[in-house]
Design a protein around this motif. Structure first.
Motif, PDB file in Angstrom:
ATOM      1  N   GLU A 144       0.835  -0.980   0.317  1.00 61.75           N
ATOM      2  CA  GLU A 144      -0.155   0.239   0.040  1.00 61.75           C
ATOM      3  C   GLU A 144       0.845   1.211  -0.218  1.00 61.75           C
ATOM      4  O   GLU A 144       0.350   1.963  -0.335  1.00 61.75           O
ATOM      5  N   GLY A 145       1.619   1.486   0.330  1.00 62.08           N
ATOM      6  CA  GLY A 145       3.024   2.705   0.205  1.00 62.08           C
ATOM      7  C   GLY A 145       3.738   2.975   1.694  1.00 62.08           C
ATOM      8  O   GLY A 145       4.312   3.651   1.454  1.00 62.08           O
ATOM      9  N   ALA A 146       3.685   1.822   2.362  1.00 61.19           N
ATOM     10  CA  ALA A 146       3.498   2.270   4.236  1.00 61.19           C
ATOM     11  C   ALA A 146       5.475   2.456   3.959  1.00 61.19           C
ATOM     12  O   ALA A 146       6.589   1.672   3.239  1.00 61.19           O
ATOM     13  N   ASP A 147       6.318   3.192   4.462  1.00 59.15           N
ATOM     14  CA  ASP A 147       7.347   3.653   4.809  1.00 59.15           C
ATOM     15  C   ASP A 147       8.494   3.193   5.275  1.00 59.15           C
ATOM     16  O   ASP A 147       9.740   2.965   4.874  1.00 59.15           O
ATOM     17  N   VAL A 148       7.682   2.411   6.511  1.00 57.27           N
ATOM     18  CA  VAL A 148       8.515   1.607   7.251  1.00 57.27           C
ATOM     19  C   VAL A 148       7.440   0.563   7.988  1.00 57.27           C
ATOM     20  O   VAL A 148       6.650   0.944   8.421  1.00 57.27           O
TER      21      VAL A 148
END
Length: 216
Positions: A181-185
């Motif tokens: 989904e695009g979580a950065d971490v």
């Protein structure tokens, strides 16, 4: 800029699942609708009106069922809820760095406030009844540099606000879903958050919610 970090509530900071299942089953018993408390509690995130629609409740009955759920909530859910591992420490880590904490949740605000009071947690701002990208305005209004949540909807809200999206694998979405989904971490839970925050505080403060991609 001052460091501001936002947090989701259910399955990010707290585990309300036993009480949530019990309230949904109580509403089902009262109304005769085929509401599944266990399924509901295992998939926390979407707002209550959406949940009822997904269970097949007619639109004209949704407001009454929402009201009944909220009325039963304090007596059943609050005493059965537990803090998730690392939650108190995560909030404290933001404060220790001189930062601001905000909770942005899909939950009814009054009941969310009861949870915070029951656990003895003080946050600077609390927003309720916001879901997915609808969380972005509250996050942007306070210049949140990061938003922490357990659901893909939380990732969407963080990205829409230009904040670093921090996923925790304590709710219904696994690490692959959050990353996709695009979580950065993505962290296993909040016990890992204070160390991550301290390592990235300067970068987050400099970003000030302006869309820094953040470390993975």
């Amino acid at each position: 800029m001052p460091l501001t970090v936002g947090f989701d509530l259910d399955m990010t900071l707290i585990d309300p699942r036993p009480g949530m299942a019990a309230v949904m089953d109580a509403v089902a018993a009262e109304t005769g609708y085929p509401l599944d408390g266990a399924h509901f509690a295992a998939n926390l995130g979407p707002p209550l009106d959406m949940v009822y629609r997904d269970f097949g409740v007619p639109e004209e009955d949704v407001p009454a069922l929402v009201t009944r759920f909220r009325a039963l909530y304090p007596e059943i859910v609050i005493p059965a809820t537990r803090a998730l591992p690392g939650a108190a420490q995560a909030l404290a880590a933001v404060r220790e760095l001189g930062g601001t904490t905000i909770v942005v949740t899909g939950k009814f605000r009054a009941n969310a406030a009861l949870h915070l009071a029951a656990l003895g947690w003080e946050v600077d701002h609390l927003f309720g009844e916001l879901w997915s990208t609808g969380k972005a305005e509250a996050l942007k209004a306070h210049g949140a540099a990061a938003y922490v949540g357990d659901h893909v909807g939380d990732v969407r809200g963080a990205k829409a606000a230009g904040a670093v999206a921090v996923g925790v694998v304590s709710g219904p979405c696994d690490a692959d879903e959050l990353a996709a989904e695009g979580a950065d971490v993505v962290l296993p839970d909040l016990t890992a958050f204070p160390g991550w925050l301290r390592a990235n505080a300067d970068r987050l403060s400099a970003a000030g919610g302006a869309g820094s991609p953040g470390p993975r």
